[in-house]
Design a protein around this motif. Structure first.
Motif: not given
Length: 100
Positions: A75-76, A80-83
């Motif tokens: 899943p993409p 928030e997780e990328l940050a």
């Protein structure tokens, strides 16, 4: 062009293969297999690198193909997780106070 001037299909295939080989050789010169550093770890100590497969230095092994399939089906990540991951990564200088 007359029929006598048209190259045989085998000549065209040979020409395409020669051009393809020349391009692959040029890419191999620009991006040679890693021989030192962390990129040069042997298959017994690290997973296969996709660059080696894409450049034709190695055939893809089943573990790499499984990993790619898992990434394709994952899943993409949320913004928030990328940050969070960006702030944790110290980047090239390994300094977490200056995230990349």
């Amino acid at each position: 062009m007359t029929a006598s001037q048209t190259p045989a299909s085998n000549d065209f295939v040979r020409w395409v293969e020669e051009k393809s080989d020349a391009v692959m050789a040029d890419l191999g010169d620009k991006f040679p297999p890693a021989t030192s550093g962390t990129q040069a770890l042997h298959a017994e100590t690290a997973s296969q690198r996709i660059e080696e497969v894409l450049l034709g230095h190695e055939q893809p092994d089943p573990a790499l193909l499984e990993e790619l399939a898992a990434l394709e089906n994952a899943p993409p990540l949320s913004d928030e997780e990328l940050a969070r991951q960006a702030l944790e990564d110290g980047g090239a200088d390994a300094d977490p106070t200056t995230p990349e």
